[in-house]
Scaffold this active site. Structure first.
Site, PDB file in Angstrom:
ATOM      1  N   ASP A  63     -22.656  -4.545 -19.887  1.00  0.00           N
ATOM      2  CA  ASP A  63     -21.746  -5.416 -21.446  1.00  0.00           C
ATOM      3  C   ASP A  63     -20.389  -4.323 -21.208  1.00  0.00           C
ATOM      4  OD1 ASP A  63     -22.195  -2.301 -21.763  1.00  0.00           O
ATOM      5  OD2 ASP A  63     -23.256  -2.788 -23.625  1.00  0.00           O
ATOM      6  N   HIS A 265       0.807  -1.597  -0.063  1.00  0.00           N
ATOM      7  CA  HIS A 265       0.447  -1.924  -0.760  1.00  0.00           C
ATOM      8  C   HIS A 265      -0.134  -0.007  -1.378  1.00  0.00           C
ATOM      9  CE1 HIS A 265       1.718  -6.217  -2.368  1.00  0.00           C
ATOM     10  NE2 HIS A 265       2.455  -5.564  -1.667  1.00  0.00           N
ATOM     11  N   ASP A 282       6.663   1.949  -6.793  1.00  0.00           N
ATOM     12  CA  ASP A 282       7.400   0.284  -6.502  1.00  0.00           C
ATOM     13  C   ASP A 282       6.247   0.166  -8.395  1.00  0.00           C
ATOM     14  OD1 ASP A 282       6.662  -2.002  -6.813  1.00  0.00           O
ATOM     15  OD2 ASP A 282       6.587  -2.026  -5.204  1.00  0.00           O
ATOM     16  N   ASP A 293       9.336  -5.910 -12.025  1.00  0.00           N
ATOM     17  CA  ASP A 293       8.904  -5.166 -10.327  1.00  0.00           C
ATOM     18  C   ASP A 293       9.882  -4.225  -9.913  1.00  0.00           C
ATOM     19  OD1 ASP A 293       7.938  -5.177  -7.908  1.00  0.00           O
ATOM     20  OD2 ASP A 293       7.697  -7.511  -7.452  1.00  0.00           O
ATOM     21  N   HIS A 372       7.726  -7.149   5.532  1.00  0.00           N
ATOM     22  CA  HIS A 372       7.397  -8.081   4.727  1.00  0.00           C
ATOM     23  C   HIS A 372       9.137  -8.990   3.959  1.00  0.00           C
ATOM     24  CE1 HIS A 372       9.871  -5.685   1.643  1.00  0.00           C
ATOM     25  NE2 HIS A 372       9.022  -4.335   2.290  1.00  0.00           N
ATOM     26  N   HIS A 376      11.019 -12.708  -3.726  1.00  0.00           N
ATOM     27  CA  HIS A 376       9.536 -13.477  -4.796  1.00  0.00           C
ATOM     28  C   HIS A 376      10.137 -13.810  -5.688  1.00  0.00           C
ATOM     29  CE1 HIS A 376       7.945  -9.814  -7.012  1.00  0.00           C
ATOM     30  NE2 HIS A 376       7.973  -9.545  -5.946  1.00  0.00           N
ATOM     31  N   HIS A 383       3.845 -12.084  -8.449  1.00  0.00           N
ATOM     32  CA  HIS A 383       4.501 -12.793  -7.391  1.00  0.00           C
ATOM     33  C   HIS A 383       4.506 -14.034  -8.732  1.00  0.00           C
ATOM     34  CE1 HIS A 383       3.587  -9.930  -4.452  1.00  0.00           C
ATOM     35  NE2 HIS A 383       4.201  -9.908  -4.911  1.00  0.00           N
ATOM     36  N   GLU A 406      14.099  -6.822  -2.068  1.00  0.00           N
ATOM     37  CA  GLU A 406      13.773  -5.548  -1.765  1.00  0.00           C
ATOM     38  C   GLU A 406      13.100  -5.106  -0.537  1.00  0.00           C
ATOM     39  OE1 GLU A 406       9.210  -6.114  -2.964  1.00  0.00           O
ATOM     40  OE2 GLU A 406       9.684  -7.927  -3.797  1.00  0.00           O
ATOM     41  N   TYR A 410      10.094   0.569   7.461  1.00  0.00           N
ATOM     42  CA  TYR A 410       8.233   1.750   7.176  1.00  0.00           C
ATOM     43  C   TYR A 410       8.863   2.252   8.588  1.00  0.00           C
ATOM     44  CZ  TYR A 410       8.493  -1.800   3.148  1.00  0.00           C
ATOM     45  OH  TYR A 410       9.122  -2.429   2.064  1.00  0.00           O
ATOM     46  N   ARG A 428      11.826   1.536   0.176  1.00  0.00           N
ATOM     47  CA  ARG A 428      11.594   0.481  -0.325  1.00  0.00           C
ATOM     48  C   ARG A 428      13.103   0.549  -1.452  1.00  0.00           C
ATOM     49  NH1 ARG A 428       7.065  -1.379  -0.051  1.00  0.00           N
ATOM     50  NH2 ARG A 428       6.408  -1.406  -1.986  1.00  0.00           N
ATOM     51  N   GLU A 430      14.136  -2.195  -4.785  1.00  0.00           N
ATOM     52  CA  GLU A 430      13.859  -3.231  -5.674  1.00  0.00           C
ATOM     53  C   GLU A 430      14.134  -3.193  -6.366  1.00  0.00           C
ATOM     54  OE1 GLU A 430       9.628  -4.211  -5.934  1.00  0.00           O
ATOM     55  OE2 GLU A 430       9.890  -6.098  -5.981  1.00  0.00           O
TER      56      GLU A 430
HETATM   57  N1  GLY Z   1       5.063  -4.425  -6.658  1.00  0.00           N
HETATM   58  C1  GLY Z   1       4.523  -6.173  -5.601  1.00  0.00           C
HETATM   59  C2  GLY Z   1       5.966  -6.281  -4.432  1.00  0.00           C
HETATM   60  O1  GLY Z   1       7.019  -5.139  -4.621  1.00  0.00           O
HETATM   61  O2  GLY Z   1       5.933  -7.671  -4.542  1.00  0.00           O
HETATM   62 MN    MN Z   2       7.482  -4.859  -6.234  1.00  0.00          MN
HETATM   63 MN    MN Z   3       8.403  -7.445  -5.383  1.00  0.00          MN
END
Ligand code: GLY
Ligand code: MN
Ligand code: MN
Length: 459
Positions: A63, A265, A282, A293, A372, A376, A383, A406, A410, A428, A430
């Protein structure tokens, strides 16, 4: 104009759920704008009804449920945060009908107060409200004599079935002279176009989220020391988020020390931060259902090593170029290409890639180090929604859009194409960027970023 409700002004409306949200008139304006959009897209035809369902509840065990967060579309249109709710908008009479859980003394004793049918009308702008158990009876009536049904099929199969059942009941009444929706349309393009261009209230919430997130990053830089475990750094972030009024994170915090910084991630784990290592955080909180973010990377002991600093400065150069390009008319593809070029050129200079820059870019030689995309959309979802391409072409940026920039580099721990001293470095950087009429606003600019700023924030 209405602003986001601050921590100080949150009040104590128990049944409104978490209270850092907007006054009701904003949601009414959004519902009206959505109806205008679906009428406009069919040359003025208001022969339409739209259905938005709440996010499902996921059972964790027995529950106990997973933490609940309302569906962003439904929240955007109502500010209503309870599960088991459905919004129906009818374009001809421009009415909002809300289906909600009934008031229930016993359930409220366990789970908290509910708005109920009366609250849906009094506090959440519903013109009509029903208990959700009446959906099978009331939804077919709302579908009657509407040619178009706006409903996003395929995301919640259990709810899809309820919509199909209602459609079927409406159709069954055809011999009484009613017509039924023959055209099933996806409401997402119209609604997500609205969500893509942030209004002043949205931006108030995003700036509030950005401010709390900035405080959390600054604190993490100051208090992280060699010997701490990643989850202890995570705890600093969470404490700041909650203390400053954020209800939850916008995504699971990433705290990677040493080689864990190269895992995109990674989640905050057990690892102990070592001297001479980088820590990549992050993390972004949510405020009033809007996300931030942010990534920063810093040396645990307050001083970059030679190799760490070289990689850091290269990522920073790419990020600053990306920011400068985040203006009206640019595209996310263009920003990405710019970052790829700077990173590739820099990796060649450092001797980590060998060859001609244009050829290395064409071959994707940078991809083992930068795998990457650079940007975004950011909004209610980390996202966020909104088309990235229009007519097959990358969408030009326009005022009111919010994006992240960002770039990162790496170098995996087992990357044997580079000398050992470079392996296991992950960086990174961002920020959250609003495109404005004049250029851009970096909503997370206050967080230390240059080598000097970062080193003194860590000292
Ligand atoms: N934290 C996820 C991204 O930077 O897209
Ligand atoms: Mn991020
Ligand atoms: Mn991001």
């Amino acid at each position: 104009m209405v602003g986001v409700i601050t921590v100080e002004a949150m009040g104590n409306v128990a049944h409104a759920g978490f209270a850092c949200t907007f006054p009701q008139e904003l949601y009414a304006r959004r519902r009206a704008a959505f109806l205008d959009a679906i009428v406009r897209e069919r040359g003025g035809s208001a022969d339409a009804v739209a259905i938005f369902a709440s996010a499902p509840v996921y059972t964790r065990n027995n529950d106990v449920d997973h933490d609940y967060r309302q569906d962003s579309d439904l929240f955007y249109l109502t500010g209503f945060s309870e599960p088991d709710s459905v919004l129906v908008l009818t374009a001809k009479d421009r009415k909002a009908t809300l289906f909600v859980r009934p008031r229930d003394k016993e359930r409220e004793t366990w789970d908290g107060l509910r708005a109920g049918v009366d609250g849906a009308k009094a506090d959440f702008g519903a013109d009509v409200a029903h208990v959700v158990a009446d959906l099978p009876i009331e939804l077919p009536k709302l579908l009657e004599n509407n040619a178009r049904l706006y409903y996003r099929l395929g995301r919640d199969r259990a709810f899809d079935d309820k919509v199909f059942a209602a459609l079927d009941r409406t159709r069954a009444r055809a011999r009484m002279g009613v017509s039924w929706p023959v055209d099933i349309c996806d409401p997402s393009p119209a609604l997500h176009e609205m969500r893509l261009i942030k209004g002043s209230e949205d931006l108030d919430a995003m700036r509030a989220a950005a401010k709390i997130t900035a405080d959390a990053h600054v604190r993490a830089m100051a208090e992280t020391k060699p010997g701490m475990r990643e989850f202890q750094v995570d705890a600093l972030l969470m404490e700041t988020f909650r203390r400053e009024g954020s209800e939850r994170t916008a995504y699971a915090n990433i705290v990677g020390s040493g080689e864990n910084a190269t895992i995109l991630h990674y989640r905050a784990g057990n690892r102990q931060v070592q001297d001479n290592e980088l820590v990549l955080i992050d993390a972004g909180c949510e405020y009033g259902y809007f996300a931030s973010d942010v990534t920063r990377t810093f040396p645990a002991n307050g001083k970059f090593t030679k190799e760490q600093r070289a990689i850091y400065e290269l990522v920073l150069e790419a990020q600053e170029a990306g920011l400068a390009a985040s203006v009206t008319g640019s595209t996310l593809d263009g920003i990405h290409d710019l970052c790829v070029e700077i990173i590739t050129r820099g990796l060649v200079k450092l001797g980590l890639l060998k060859g001609e820059v244009p050829k290395l870019i064409e071959e994707g030689a940078y991809k083992p180090f930068y795998m990457h995309r650079t940007s975004h959309w950011l909004g209610m979802d980390v996202h966020d929604v909104g088309g990235y391409y229009v007519g097959g072409k990358a969408r030009p940026l326009a005022p009111g859009m919010v994006l992240t920039v960002e770039p990162g580099i790496y170098i995996a721990r087992d990357e044997d194409r580079v000398p050992p001293e470079w392996r296991g470095i992950g960086v990174r950087i961002e920020d959250d960027i609003l495109v404005t009429e004049q250029g851009y606003e970096n909503m997370t600019a206050s967080i230390p970023k240059t080598v000097q700023e970062v080193e003194s924030a860590c000292a």
